[in-house]
Design a protein around this motif. Structure first.
Motif, PDB file in Angstrom:
ATOM      1  N   ASN A  85       0.849  -1.188   0.000  1.00 14.02           N
ATOM      2  CA  ASN A  85       0.000   0.000   0.000  1.00 14.02           C
ATOM      3  C   ASN A  85       0.886   1.240   0.000  1.00 14.02           C
ATOM      4  N   TYR A  86       0.769   2.024  -1.066  1.00 15.94           N
ATOM      5  CA  TYR A  86       1.456   3.318  -1.124  1.00 15.94           C
ATOM      6  C   TYR A  86       0.501   4.369  -0.558  1.00 15.94           C
ATOM      7  N   LEU A  87       0.751   4.778   0.663  1.00 16.87           N
ATOM      8  CA  LEU A  87      -0.194   5.650   1.346  1.00 16.87           C
ATOM      9  C   LEU A  87      -0.320   7.024   0.699  1.00 16.87           C
ATOM     10  N   GLU A  88       0.718   7.446  -0.023  1.00 14.18           N
ATOM     11  CA  GLU A  88       0.644   8.758  -0.669  1.00 14.18           C
ATOM     12  C   GLU A  88      -0.293   8.750  -1.873  1.00 14.18           C
ATOM     13  N   GLY A  89      -0.530   7.570  -2.433  1.00 14.71           N
ATOM     14  CA  GLY A  89      -1.464   7.454  -3.548  1.00 14.71           C
ATOM     15  C   GLY A  89      -0.890   7.823  -4.894  1.00 14.71           C
ATOM     16  N   THR A  90       0.293   8.398  -4.928  1.00 12.89           N
ATOM     17  CA  THR A  90       0.930   8.811  -6.167  1.00 12.89           C
ATOM     18  C   THR A  90       2.414   9.000  -5.894  1.00 12.89           C
ATOM     19  N   ARG A  91       3.203   9.113  -6.963  1.00 11.52           N
ATOM     20  CA  ARG A  91       4.642   9.293  -6.771  1.00 11.52           C
ATOM     21  C   ARG A  91       4.959  10.701  -6.271  1.00 11.52           C
ATOM     22  N   PHE A  92       5.930  10.765  -5.378  1.00 14.17           N
ATOM     23  CA  PHE A  92       6.365  12.051  -4.833  1.00 14.17           C
ATOM     24  C   PHE A  92       7.070  12.876  -5.904  1.00 14.17           C
ATOM     25  N   THR A  93       6.700  14.138  -6.002  1.00 16.12           N
ATOM     26  CA  THR A  93       7.462  15.126  -6.764  1.00 16.12           C
ATOM     27  C   THR A  93       7.428  16.425  -5.978  1.00 16.12           C
ATOM     28  N   PRO A  94       8.425  17.281  -6.141  1.00 12.75           N
ATOM     29  CA  PRO A  94       8.386  18.580  -5.454  1.00 12.75           C
ATOM     30  C   PRO A  94       7.147  19.392  -5.805  1.00 12.75           C
ATOM     31  N   ALA A  95       6.685  19.286  -7.053  1.00 12.52           N
ATOM     32  CA  ALA A  95       5.494  20.039  -7.453  1.00 12.52           C
ATOM     33  C   ALA A  95       4.261  19.569  -6.679  1.00 12.52           C
ATOM     34  N   LYS A  96       4.097  18.247  -6.557  1.00 15.32           N
ATOM     35  CA  LYS A  96       2.960  17.720  -5.796  1.00 15.32           C
ATOM     36  C   LYS A  96       3.089  18.083  -4.320  1.00 15.32           C
ATOM     37  N   GLN A  97       4.317  18.051  -3.820  1.00 20.12           N
ATOM     38  CA  GLN A  97       4.553  18.411  -2.424  1.00 20.12           C
ATOM     39  C   GLN A  97       4.124  19.852  -2.161  1.00 20.12           C
ATOM     40  N   ALA A  98       4.490  20.750  -3.077  1.00 18.11           N
ATOM     41  CA  ALA A  98       4.123  22.154  -2.921  1.00 18.11           C
ATOM     42  C   ALA A  98       2.614  22.350  -3.061  1.00 18.11           C
ATOM     43  N   GLN A  99       2.023  21.647  -4.016  1.00 13.88           N
ATOM     44  CA  GLN A  99       0.581  21.773  -4.234  1.00 13.88           C
ATOM     45  C   GLN A  99      -0.206  21.327  -3.009  1.00 13.88           C
ATOM     46  N   GLN A 100       0.254  20.261  -2.378  1.00 15.04           N
ATOM     47  CA  GLN A 100      -0.410  19.743  -1.179  1.00 15.04           C
ATOM     48  C   GLN A 100      -0.106  20.564   0.069  1.00 15.04           C
ATOM     49  N   GLN A 101       0.961  21.357  -0.004  1.00 17.02           N
ATOM     50  CA  GLN A 101       1.504  22.003   1.197  1.00 17.02           C
ATOM     51  C   GLN A 101       1.809  20.936   2.259  1.00 17.02           C
ATOM     52  N   SER A 102       2.495  19.895   1.794  1.00 15.10           N
ATOM     53  CA  SER A 102       2.815  18.774   2.666  1.00 15.10           C
ATOM     54  C   SER A 102       3.703  19.232   3.819  1.00 15.10           C
ATOM     55  N   PRO A 103       3.409  18.789   5.025  1.00 12.87           N
ATOM     56  CA  PRO A 103       4.250  19.164   6.171  1.00 12.87           C
ATOM     57  C   PRO A 103       5.545  18.362   6.246  1.00 12.87           C
ATOM     58  N   TYR A 104       5.732  17.414   5.316  1.00 13.55           N
ATOM     59  CA  TYR A 104       6.895  16.540   5.361  1.00 13.55           C
ATOM     60  C   TYR A 104       7.954  17.009   4.370  1.00 13.55           C
ATOM     61  N   ARG A 105       9.193  16.731   4.710  1.00 16.36           N
ATOM     62  CA  ARG A 105      10.297  17.165   3.861  1.00 16.36           C
ATOM     63  C   ARG A 105      10.448  16.278   2.630  1.00 16.36           C
TER      64      ARG A 105
END
Length: 297
Positions: free
Chosen positions: A175-195
């Motif tokens: 199970n990939y809990l993120e649901g999609t591959r990590f990219t900096p663009a997705k991280q910024a769009q989500q305002q993810s609290p994780y580095r």
């Protein structure tokens, strides 16, 4: 030129491996639909798993022969093929899947992925995914769900149905809990609290635990790290340009209370599950930072 030739050689050998084994795999899978009796169908399921493991082991041999990639796998020594596991992993690249093959093939039951529905149309592999009973998930945008509210929760229904198939034999569910591959663009769009991570989604894992909780022996918390500054693509792996991949595995005991709640209708349980996932993700983010730091020369 060397990288190009390495990549082409890998493509040829991997394709040959797939073409040779896809026929027997599909033939065995057909038995699940035509043979009478559950025992015969379960035997076919085991045969399909054997063919898939043989294919995966050949893939490992091909990569070992043609690429310099060092697979730094930690924590898989005590795993068993007669146990069932839930694998929770971060997701960055198509290289993640070969990394899991390196870590788990013939160490655990052959793993099941929840896949995008579009992957069923991939030549040869789509048929193999179908034969292996991989669940195909269709993602809907928020706008689509607002216009079609009756489609809400369809992925969770698919999760439930898939897990029912997994109950009769040992299984490893990824199970990939993120649901999609990590990219900096997705991280910024989500305002993810994780580095190093996207925000995790707890719903899918909650339904897997509810459906398979009594069958699961442990949760395998997998952290994938690519020590190079840039996350590699699949061609980078094929062409011999990935120096090292770290697969860090922590075996976690399964909290029985996480298998007994109603995620959809019980707000208190939903919060408990989300808190558990958040704690896992905070620890994983810190673990990635440590592994990346330790891997630097």
């Amino acid at each position: 030129m060397r990288h190009l030739l390495t990549g082409l050689a890998n493509v040829v050998l991997l394709l040959a491996n797939t073409l040779i084994l896809i026929g027997p795999l599909l033939l065995i899978a057909l038995g699940k639909f035509v043979l009478p009796g559950q025992a015969a169908r379960d035997a076919c399921s085991r045969g399909v798993m054997w063919a898939a493991e043989f294919w995966a082991e050949n893939c490992k041999r091909i990569f070992a022969l043609l690429t310099p990639t060092r697979w730094d796998i930690r924590g898989n020594a005590e795993l068993r093929q007669d146990c069932s596991y839930l694998v929770i992993s971060n997701h960055q690249s198509w290289v993640d899947i070969p990394a899991l093959v390196q870590a788990f093939n013939r160490k655990t039951p052959y793993f099941k992925f929840f896949l995008k529905q579009e992957l069923i149309w991939v030549p040869f592999l789509g048929l193999a995914f179908w034969a292996l009973d991989y669940p195909f998930m269709k993602r809907y945008s928020r706008a689509f769900l607002e216009k079609n509210p009756h489609m809400k929760g369809k992925d969770l229904e698919i999760t439930k149905a898939a897990c029912e198939k997994f109950k009769r034999l040992p299984v490893t569910v990824v199970n990939y809990l993120e649901g999609t591959r990590f990219t900096p663009a997705k991280q910024a769009q989500q305002q993810s609290p994780y580095r190093y991570l996207l925000k995790p989604k707890a719903g899918g894992v909650a339904f897997v635990l509810a459906a398979l909780g009594e069958q699961l022996d442990a949760v395998l918390d997998v952290t994938l790290v690519y020590p190079d500054q840039q996350v590699p693509g699949f061609w980078d792996l094929l062409s011999g340009q990935v120096a090292k991949v770290i697969v860090d595995i922590r075996t976690l005991p399964l909290d029985p209370t996480l298998c007994r709640g109603d995620y959809e209708n019980d707000p208190a349980f939903r919060q408990q599950m989300q808190d558990w996932v958040s704690a896992l993700w905070q620890a994983k983010d810190a673990r990635i930072a440590d592994l990346r730091h330790d891997a630097q020369p």
